[in-house]
Design an enzyme around this catalytic site. Sequence first.
Site, PDB file in Angstrom:
ATOM      1  N   ASP A  45       0.742  -1.144   0.109  1.00  9.04           N
ATOM      2  CA  ASP A  45       0.041   0.073  -0.024  1.00  9.04           C
ATOM      3  C   ASP A  45       1.014   1.239  -0.042  1.00  9.04           C
ATOM      4  O   ASP A  45       1.502   1.694   1.049  1.00  9.04           O
ATOM      5  CB  ASP A  45      -0.876   0.020   1.230  1.00  9.04           C
ATOM      6  CG  ASP A  45      -1.769   1.269   1.031  1.00  9.04           C
ATOM      7  OD1 ASP A  45      -2.950   1.111   0.823  1.00  9.04           O
ATOM      8  OD2 ASP A  45      -1.369   2.353   1.650  1.00  9.04           O
ATOM      9  N   TYR A  50       3.767   9.718   0.100  1.00  6.13           N
ATOM     10  CA  TYR A  50       4.901   8.721   0.993  1.00  6.13           C
ATOM     11  C   TYR A  50       6.402   9.221   0.389  1.00  6.13           C
ATOM     12  O   TYR A  50       7.002   8.846   0.952  1.00  6.13           O
ATOM     13  CB  TYR A  50       4.642   7.309   1.205  1.00  6.13           C
ATOM     14  CG  TYR A  50       3.334   6.917   1.510  1.00  6.13           C
ATOM     15  CD1 TYR A  50       2.283   8.025   2.045  1.00  6.13           C
ATOM     16  CD2 TYR A  50       2.583   5.612   1.396  1.00  6.13           C
ATOM     17  CE1 TYR A  50       1.130   7.425   2.783  1.00  6.13           C
ATOM     18  CE2 TYR A  50       1.454   5.480   1.811  1.00  6.13           C
ATOM     19  CZ  TYR A  50       0.694   6.097   2.391  1.00  6.13           C
ATOM     20  OH  TYR A  50      -0.524   5.879   2.960  1.00  6.13           O
ATOM     21  N   LYS A  79      -2.307   5.965  -4.546  1.00  8.40           N
ATOM     22  CA  LYS A  79      -3.162   7.073  -4.250  1.00  8.40           C
ATOM     23  C   LYS A  79      -3.227   8.416  -5.055  1.00  8.40           C
ATOM     24  O   LYS A  79      -1.927   8.900  -5.149  1.00  8.40           O
ATOM     25  CB  LYS A  79      -3.386   7.032  -2.789  1.00  8.40           C
ATOM     26  CG  LYS A  79      -3.500   6.199  -1.757  1.00  8.40           C
ATOM     27  CD  LYS A  79      -3.368   6.116  -0.330  1.00  8.40           C
ATOM     28  CE  LYS A  79      -3.670   4.830   0.371  1.00  8.40           C
ATOM     29  NZ  LYS A  79      -2.149   4.363   0.553  1.00  8.40           N
ATOM     30  N   HIS A 112      -6.823   9.714  -2.185  1.00  8.63           N
ATOM     31  CA  HIS A 112      -6.506   9.691  -0.903  1.00  8.63           C
ATOM     32  C   HIS A 112      -7.133  10.411   0.177  1.00  8.63           C
ATOM     33  O   HIS A 112      -7.531   9.788   1.224  1.00  8.63           O
ATOM     34  CB  HIS A 112      -4.883  10.393  -0.982  1.00  8.63           C
ATOM     35  CG  HIS A 112      -4.000   9.816  -0.011  1.00  8.63           C
ATOM     36  ND1 HIS A 112      -2.754   9.860   0.052  1.00  8.63           N
ATOM     37  CD2 HIS A 112      -4.365   9.323   1.372  1.00  8.63           C
ATOM     38  CE1 HIS A 112      -1.989   9.513   0.931  1.00  8.63           C
ATOM     39  NE2 HIS A 112      -3.278   8.964   2.070  1.00  8.63           N
TER      40      HIS A 112
END
Length: 320
Positions: A45, A50, A79, A112
């Site tokens: 994921d 990130y 996302k 997201h």
Amino acid sequence: MVNVPKVKLNNGNEIPLLGFGLWKVTENTADVVYNAIKAGYRLFDGAFDYGNEKEAGKGVKRAIDEGIVKREELTIVSKLWNTFHEKERVEPIVRQQLEWWGLEYFDVFYVHFPVALQYVDPKDSYPSGWQNLEGKVVQSKATIQETWTAMEHIADLGLAKSIAVSNFQGALLMDLLRYARIRPALLQVEIHPYLAQTELVEYAQLEGITVNAYSSFGPQSFIELKWDKATECPPLFQHPVVGAIAEKHGKTAAQVLLRWSTQRNIIVIPKATRADLVLQNLESLTFDLSPEELKQITALNRNLRFNNPPDYLGVLHIFA
């Protein structure tokens, strides 16, 4: 190697019940992903936010090149960040993220957060975060309907096998379902015993939308960020109810917390970098909690949300 069951989504695709979360995996990311694949993980994921998609992709490529796994055996998730919600921005950023990963398609691609922010070119800031280049949080005018229509186009192009939403609450999900040509396959939200979200889970599952929990350990991930709400909260790992159940089954508190979700068909995506914890998380699937134990854990609910934008931004009351 632990056999991880798969969950069938409303579009017929299947994904693992337990995966590996990549939030805050910023050191040796390629090795972490590679070793997790070797340990048996098949769901990863990730997200634009990130900032580690290129490195994660290197880990995936290494495992595939060595014949440890085939691409079709993996579920790679990413996302759409808040700064790309306008319809003309969705496809380009998806293609960019696929290029970083070294992939031709995502298995799941989420919206997201249900909030559109002013565009920031990733060449100027990556990951762009919540603020624009002047350090301000500025909303754009893109609606959820505009964004979801662009997400459907991504699915039509085969760039994502399943499209989904994250951090949506009941009323917004209800509205989305009124106009969606392609229904969201998953709903990813914060779920742990301090934020059980029982009614939201029931509603999503009733609508045939698979629920994916993040932050399954409650305050644990946020203690590292030194957020008062997390540091002042009793850790779930040390909670007497969780501890007693763990001792009874000969398992760790973390394994009990994960099983509390997976036993109710809620996907979990814990993060671990230590080899023993990577395996322990997988082994959370090897025992069952009793109905009474599930109720005892659910009863710990405090409606305590840790990932709440006003707490760290002062604005964007998404969950108000």
